[in-house]
Motif scaffolding. Structure first.
Motif, PDB file in Angstrom:
ATOM      1  N   SER A 281       0.831  -1.203   0.000  1.00  0.00           N
ATOM      2  CA  SER A 281       0.000   0.000   0.000  1.00  0.00           C
ATOM      3  C   SER A 281       0.866   1.254   0.000  1.00  0.00           C
ATOM      4  O   SER A 281       0.568   2.226  -0.710  1.00  0.00           O
ATOM      5  CB  SER A 281      -0.922  -0.022   1.220  1.00  0.00           C
ATOM      6  OG  SER A 281      -1.643   1.163   1.305  1.00  0.00           O
TER       7      SER A 281
ATOM      8  N   PHE B 137       1.383   4.290  -2.870  1.00  0.00           N
ATOM      9  CA  PHE B 137       1.385   5.727  -2.588  1.00  0.00           C
ATOM     10  C   PHE B 137       2.602   6.399  -3.211  1.00  0.00           C
ATOM     11  O   PHE B 137       2.493   7.467  -3.822  1.00  0.00           O
ATOM     12  CB  PHE B 137       1.352   5.969  -1.080  1.00  0.00           C
ATOM     13  CG  PHE B 137       1.662   7.370  -0.681  1.00  0.00           C
ATOM     14  CD1 PHE B 137       0.766   8.387  -0.953  1.00  0.00           C
ATOM     15  CD2 PHE B 137       2.846   7.683  -0.048  1.00  0.00           C
ATOM     16  CE1 PHE B 137       1.051   9.695  -0.589  1.00  0.00           C
ATOM     17  CE2 PHE B 137       3.138   8.975   0.315  1.00  0.00           C
ATOM     18  CZ  PHE B 137       2.238   9.988   0.040  1.00  0.00           C
TER      19      PHE B 137
ATOM     20  N   CYS C 212       2.148   6.755  -7.001  1.00  0.00           N
ATOM     21  CA  CYS C 212       1.206   7.826  -7.330  1.00  0.00           C
ATOM     22  C   CYS C 212       1.820   9.196  -7.088  1.00  0.00           C
ATOM     23  O   CYS C 212       1.625  10.120  -7.892  1.00  0.00           O
ATOM     24  CB  CYS C 212      -0.071   7.673  -6.516  1.00  0.00           C
ATOM     25  SG  CYS C 212      -1.017   6.220  -6.931  1.00  0.00           S
TER      26      CYS C 212
ATOM     27  N   ILE D  80      -3.927   2.717  -7.717  1.00  0.00           N
ATOM     28  CA  ILE D  80      -4.771   3.334  -6.695  1.00  0.00           C
ATOM     29  C   ILE D  80      -5.814   2.344  -6.184  1.00  0.00           C
ATOM     30  O   ILE D  80      -6.040   2.241  -4.978  1.00  0.00           O
ATOM     31  CB  ILE D  80      -5.441   4.609  -7.238  1.00  0.00           C
ATOM     32  CG1 ILE D  80      -4.424   5.730  -7.354  1.00  0.00           C
ATOM     33  CG2 ILE D  80      -6.598   5.046  -6.349  1.00  0.00           C
ATOM     34  CD1 ILE D  80      -4.960   6.988  -7.986  1.00  0.00           C
TER      35      ILE D  80
ATOM     36  N   GLY E  57      -4.017  -0.332  -4.074  1.00  0.00           N
ATOM     37  CA  GLY E  57      -3.516   0.267  -2.843  1.00  0.00           C
ATOM     38  C   GLY E  57      -4.624   0.591  -1.859  1.00  0.00           C
ATOM     39  O   GLY E  57      -4.496   0.353  -0.658  1.00  0.00           O
ATOM     40  N   CYS E  58      -5.737   1.136  -2.366  1.00  0.00           N
ATOM     41  CA  CYS E  58      -6.861   1.458  -1.478  1.00  0.00           C
ATOM     42  C   CYS E  58      -7.514   0.195  -0.931  1.00  0.00           C
ATOM     43  O   CYS E  58      -7.919   0.155   0.234  1.00  0.00           O
ATOM     44  CB  CYS E  58      -7.890   2.308  -2.214  1.00  0.00           C
ATOM     45  SG  CYS E  58      -7.356   4.005  -2.449  1.00  0.00           S
TER      46      CYS E  58
ATOM     47  N   ILE F 138      -2.023   6.283   1.144  1.00  0.00           N
ATOM     48  CA  ILE F 138      -2.704   6.090  -0.143  1.00  0.00           C
ATOM     49  C   ILE F 138      -4.172   6.492  -0.041  1.00  0.00           C
ATOM     50  O   ILE F 138      -4.735   7.061  -0.968  1.00  0.00           O
ATOM     51  CB  ILE F 138      -2.544   4.642  -0.673  1.00  0.00           C
ATOM     52  CG1 ILE F 138      -3.064   4.509  -2.112  1.00  0.00           C
ATOM     53  CG2 ILE F 138      -3.251   3.644   0.200  1.00  0.00           C
ATOM     54  CD1 ILE F 138      -2.248   5.162  -3.140  1.00  0.00           C
TER      55      ILE F 138
ATOM     56  N   THR G  51      -5.743   9.597  -2.147  1.00  0.00           N
ATOM     57  CA  THR G  51      -6.896   9.373  -3.010  1.00  0.00           C
ATOM     58  C   THR G  51      -8.055  10.282  -2.625  1.00  0.00           C
ATOM     59  O   THR G  51      -8.694  10.882  -3.504  1.00  0.00           O
ATOM     60  CB  THR G  51      -7.338   7.896  -2.931  1.00  0.00           C
ATOM     61  OG1 THR G  51      -6.217   7.069  -3.241  1.00  0.00           O
ATOM     62  CG2 THR G  51      -8.463   7.610  -3.885  1.00  0.00           C
TER      63      THR G  51
END
Length: 93
Positions: free
Chosen positions: A11, A15, A18, A50, A53-54, A82, A86
């Motif tokens: 995760s 982040f 991104c 994303i 990771g979320c 993350i 987001t």
């Protein structure tokens, strides 16, 4: 290595990916913001990163609050960026 720790690290890596894309395209403008490269990278790389990771971060947070598995504070700390990233870019900005 525990499964929760692996999820937290993945995760956090999501982040970092991104954040790197944001700085390369929006801050440093190495690539044009409205260029073809930005849309390709955003849809085919960043969007799946994303989502994954979320999902991992939410899984860790739910395990922490429901106490299904032992979640350490550092794992929770690695999972939060993350989600905050987001939420900020999808809803606040």
């Amino acid at each position: 290595m525990e499964i929760i720790k692996k999820k937290a690290i993945l995760s956090f890596i999501a982040f970092v990916i991104c954040l790197t894309k944001y700085y390369l395209f929006n801050v440093l403008q190495i690539f044009p913001i409205y260029g073809r490269e930005n849309s390709i990278v955003s849809w085919f790389v960043i969007m799946p990163v994303i989502l994954i990771g979320c999902y991992l971060a939410l899984n860790i947070i739910l395990n922490y609050f429901l106490k299904k598995e032992k979640v350490r504070f550092i794992d929770l700390f690695l999972a939060l960026p993350i989600l905050l990233f987001t939420i900020y870019f999808m809803f606040i900005r």
